[in-house]
Design an enzyme around this catalytic site. Structure first.
Site, mmCIF file in Angstrom:
data_model
loop_
_atom_site.group_PDB
_atom_site.id
_atom_site.type_symbol
_atom_site.label_atom_id
_atom_site.label_comp_id
_atom_site.label_asym_id
_atom_site.label_seq_id
_atom_site.Cartn_x
_atom_site.Cartn_y
_atom_site.Cartn_z
ATOM 1 N N CYS A 132 -29.836 -40.338 -23.113
ATOM 2 C CA CYS A 132 -30.535 -40.911 -21.955
ATOM 3 C C CYS A 132 -29.652 -41.910 -21.212
ATOM 4 C CB CYS A 132 -31.840 -41.566 -22.394
ATOM 5 S SG CYS A 132 -33.109 -40.377 -22.890
ATOM 6 N N ALA A 137 -27.277 -39.800 -19.181
ATOM 7 C CA ALA A 137 -27.998 -39.194 -18.063
ATOM 8 C C ALA A 137 -28.310 -40.219 -16.979
ATOM 9 C CB ALA A 137 -29.294 -38.550 -18.563
ATOM 10 N N GLU A 138 -28.818 -41.376 -17.366
ATOM 11 C CA GLU A 138 -29.175 -42.392 -16.366
ATOM 12 C C GLU A 138 -27.934 -42.954 -15.686
ATOM 13 O OE1 GLU A 138 -32.129 -46.081 -15.458
ATOM 14 O OE2 GLU A 138 -32.419 -44.877 -17.255
ATOM 15 N N SER A 139 -26.854 -43.091 -16.421
ATOM 16 C CA SER A 139 -25.608 -43.590 -15.818
ATOM 17 C C SER A 139 -25.117 -42.623 -14.738
ATOM 18 C CB SER A 139 -24.536 -43.769 -16.899
ATOM 19 O OG SER A 139 -24.940 -44.738 -17.840
ATOM 20 N N SER A 143 -27.637 -42.433 -11.753
ATOM 21 C CA SER A 143 -27.631 -43.671 -10.976
ATOM 22 C C SER A 143 -26.422 -43.753 -10.058
ATOM 23 C CB SER A 143 -27.654 -44.887 -11.914
ATOM 24 O OG SER A 143 -28.890 -44.949 -12.597
#
Length: 138
Positions: free
Chosen positions: A55, A58-60, A63
């Site tokens: 996660c 994925a978020e990095s 973003s």
């Protein structure tokens, strides 16, 4: 919008968490962001890649794509992430590819596929970021 960043360029995308987990950005544009992260150091007690680490990757990636989509005078703030973990990874690297699914004025959504060194799908995630005007002085 539309800027493209290649591996090795410093574009200020590392927060402390991504940096500490070894996230490396290989390619970045508003349409697609590619990065990787080592499995070693990001495992749960059984030696498997931690789902939370997937996660973070994925978020990095999502973003960064959202921030590039938003443009230089705006910021992207993650508001929702979901992830399905398909298989474990125990060594090497996992690579994530974030592809823009929606790019609007106030929201950006990215589909992220994370694979292992054998190109097997480890995780599928989706991230939505809210796009806002940057605060003064930023």
């Amino acid at each position: 919008m539309g800027a493209k960043i290649l591996a090795g360029e410093d574009f200020g995308a590392h927060g402390d968490l991504a940096k500490n987990m070894g996230v490396e950005y290989l390619e970045a544009s508003a349409e697609r962001v590619v990065g990787r992260m080592p499995v070693k150091g990001n495992t749960q007690p059984y030696g498997l890649l931690h789902g939370g680490a997937s996660c973070v990757l994925a978020e990095s990636l999502g973003s960064v794509g959202s921030a590039l989509h938003a443009g230089p005078d705006r910021i992207a703030v993650g508001i929702e992430i979901n992830a399905t973990h398909h298989r474990s990874a125990t060594e090497g690297y996992v690579t994530g590819v974030a592809t823009r699914a929606h790019g609007g004025r106030t929201l950006a959504t990215y589909d992220i596929v994370i694979t292992d060194d054998q190109d097997r799908r480890v995780c599928t995630a989706r991230l939505t970021c809210m796009l806002r005007d940057a605060p003064p002085g930023r």
